[in-house]
Design an enzyme around this catalytic site. Structure first.
Site, PDB file in Angstrom:
ATOM      1  CG  HIS A 136      -1.907  -1.106   1.243  1.00 36.56           C
ATOM      2  ND1 HIS A 136      -2.727  -1.401   0.184  1.00 36.56           N
ATOM      3  CD2 HIS A 136      -2.171  -2.043   2.201  1.00 36.56           C
ATOM      4  CE1 HIS A 136      -3.464  -2.462   0.484  1.00 36.56           C
ATOM      5  NE2 HIS A 136      -3.143  -2.877   1.697  1.00 36.56           N
ATOM      6  CG  ASP A 170      -2.742  -8.320   1.120  1.00 43.16           C
ATOM      7  OD1 ASP A 170      -1.985  -8.604   2.056  1.00 43.16           O
ATOM      8  OD2 ASP A 170      -3.782  -7.621   1.261  1.00 43.16           O
ATOM      9  CG  HIS A 172      -6.509  -5.258   2.001  1.00 39.85           C
ATOM     10  ND1 HIS A 172      -5.878  -6.049   2.946  1.00 39.85           N
ATOM     11  CD2 HIS A 172      -7.670  -4.857   2.554  1.00 39.85           C
ATOM     12  CE1 HIS A 172      -6.642  -6.102   4.031  1.00 39.85           C
ATOM     13  NE2 HIS A 172      -7.733  -5.396   3.825  1.00 39.85           N
ATOM     14  CG  ASP A 259      -4.838  -9.846   3.969  1.00 41.90           C
ATOM     15  OD1 ASP A 259      -4.469 -10.444   2.937  1.00 41.90           O
ATOM     16  OD2 ASP A 259      -4.605  -8.644   4.168  1.00 41.90           O
TER      17      ASP A 259
HETATM   18  N1  Q9C Z   1     -11.124  -2.143  10.793  1.00 40.99           N
HETATM   19  C1  Q9C Z   1      -2.387  -5.013   4.472  1.00 40.99           C
HETATM   20  O1  Q9C Z   1      -2.994  -6.072   4.443  1.00 40.99           O
HETATM   21  N2  Q9C Z   1      -8.119  -1.479   7.137  1.00 40.99           N
HETATM   22  N3  Q9C Z   1      -2.957  -3.871   4.839  1.00 40.99           N
HETATM   23  C2  Q9C Z   1      -8.479  -2.330   8.243  1.00 40.99           C
HETATM   24  C3  Q9C Z   1     -10.093  -2.784  10.044  1.00 40.99           C
HETATM   25  C4  Q9C Z   1      -6.703  -1.415   6.829  1.00 40.99           C
HETATM   26  C5  Q9C Z   1      -4.344  -3.830   5.206  1.00 40.99           C
HETATM   27  C6  Q9C Z   1      -9.872  -2.085   8.711  1.00 40.99           C
HETATM   28  C7  Q9C Z   1      -6.281  -2.550   5.968  1.00 40.99           C
HETATM   29  C8  Q9C Z   1      -4.822  -2.473   5.593  1.00 40.99           C
HETATM   30  C9  Q9C Z   1      -0.935  -4.980   4.115  1.00 40.99           C
HETATM   31 ZN    ZN Z   2      -4.048  -7.009   3.038  1.00 39.56          ZN
END
Ligand code: Q9C
Ligand code: ZN
Length: 319
Positions: A136, A170, A172, A259
């Site tokens: 990110h 990932d 995301h 994830d």
């Molecule tokens: N309430 C990576 O997996 N949002 N980053 C989380 C939880 C942030 C993920 C929301 C997600 C970032 C590297």
């Molecule tokens: Zn992620």
């Protein structure tokens, strides 16, 4: 196979993240990488090795000097128990700075570059157990637990030696990696991730994003529905792998986030542990020298088994 790992990552340990203005426990914990390395230590075929240091010029090829300076200076100004939620050089509220953030994030870059270097020396596959993650992180900003874009910097490094494909698995979308190569035709970015309409990072990862200028056609996004199952995921992965194969890359970087696991506290897919072996094996079927770089994955009790399943598959081995 070689596993590049630096145990000093534990010193980057922000106390909380902010979701819609409210504090929540920080999901990107040191325990994540410790769970993975503990599992890999149980199999002596995994050769766990410290990174070597690479010139800072490699970071500057992906990140703006002003951003790097900001991260260095603000980290350096913090006391031991302090955390800074910066107002600038950040795309969201998920990347607080603590005293050791700059140093540890820089060491994660060295982990990724050391792994890439092993690949150039003929080792294959190689695993970079990076922490903090990187996909990110943008040219001018941190976000989503990421500070330096380990995968983008490794891709830039390998691109001096051939054509590079980045496969991002990932949960995301890897906005920072996509944007790093959006106008380039020598680095292909392919990502499977949750539909950005409903999940972080919201601003990118849509199917219509295909690259710009010379880079048109060299970005490919596969947004998936929440609840995506093993079979659905593997079906889409096969399409993504076909896209990579037709690019005929010399090197492959996998931004390996876990994830996508069914019980991940942040994700929203339904993948099971054996699916990660199948994902690894499908990638290995491309027969391209591959470095896997750790991104997200937050179900700490399962991370060791997930990583092991994935890496066994990546070597064409069963569980
Ligand atoms: N309430 C990576 O997996 N949002 N980053 C989380 C939880 C942030 C993920 C929301 C997600 C970032 C590297
Ligand atoms: Zn992620």
């Amino acid at each position: 196979m070689y596993v590049i790992y630096n145990p000093t990552h534990v010193r980057h340990d922000p106390p909380y993240e902010i979701y819609d203005g409210v504090r929540a426990p920080y999901a990107e914990t040191a325990a994540r990488a410790e769970a993975i390395i503990a599992r890999l230590r149980q199999d002596s075929s995994y050769r766990i090795t410290r990174p070597r240091h690479f010139p800072l010029a490699w970071r500057r090829r992906i990140h703006h000097p002003r951003y790097i300076r900001f991260l260095r200076e603000r980290s350096g100004q913090l006391g031991e128990a302090e955390a800074l939620n910066p107002s600038y050089f950040i795309t969201d509220t998920y990347a607080p700075i603590v005293q050791h953030t700059y140093r540890v994030a820089g060491q994660a870059v060295d982990v990724a570059l050391t792994a890439a270097d092993k690949l150039l020396q003929g080792e294959n596959p190689v695993y970079a157990l990076c922490r903090p993650p990187g996909h990110h992180a943008e040219h001018l900003s941190m976000g989503g637990y990421c500070y330096f874009n380990n995968a983008a910097i490794a891709a830039e490094y390998l691109s001096k030696h051939g054509r590079v494909a980045v496969l991002d698995i990932d949960f995301h979308h890897g906005n920072g990696t996509q944007h790093s190569f959006y106008e380039r035709s020598d680095v292909l970015y392919v990502s499977l991730h949750a539909d950005p309409q409903v999940r972080y990072p919201y601003i990118s990862g849509f199917e219509e994003e295909k690259g710009r200028g010379q880079g048109h056609g060299f970005t490919r996004n596969y947004p998936l529905r929440l609840g995506t199952t093993d079979a659905e995921y593997l079906g889409t992965l096969r399409n993504a792998l076909r896209c990579i194969a037709s690019f005929v890359p010399d090197y492959l970087i996998v931004s390996a986030g876990f994830d996508t696991y069914a019980h991940d506290p942040i994700g929203g897919f339904a993948l099971t542990v054996p699916c990660y072996q199948a994902i690894g094996q499908a990638i290995a079927g491309l027969n391209i020298p591959t470095v896997a770089i750790q991104e997200g994955g937050y179900c700490v009790p399962a991370l060791g088994d997930i990583a092991y399943a994935f890496l066994q598959g990546l070597q064409g081995k069963n569980l």
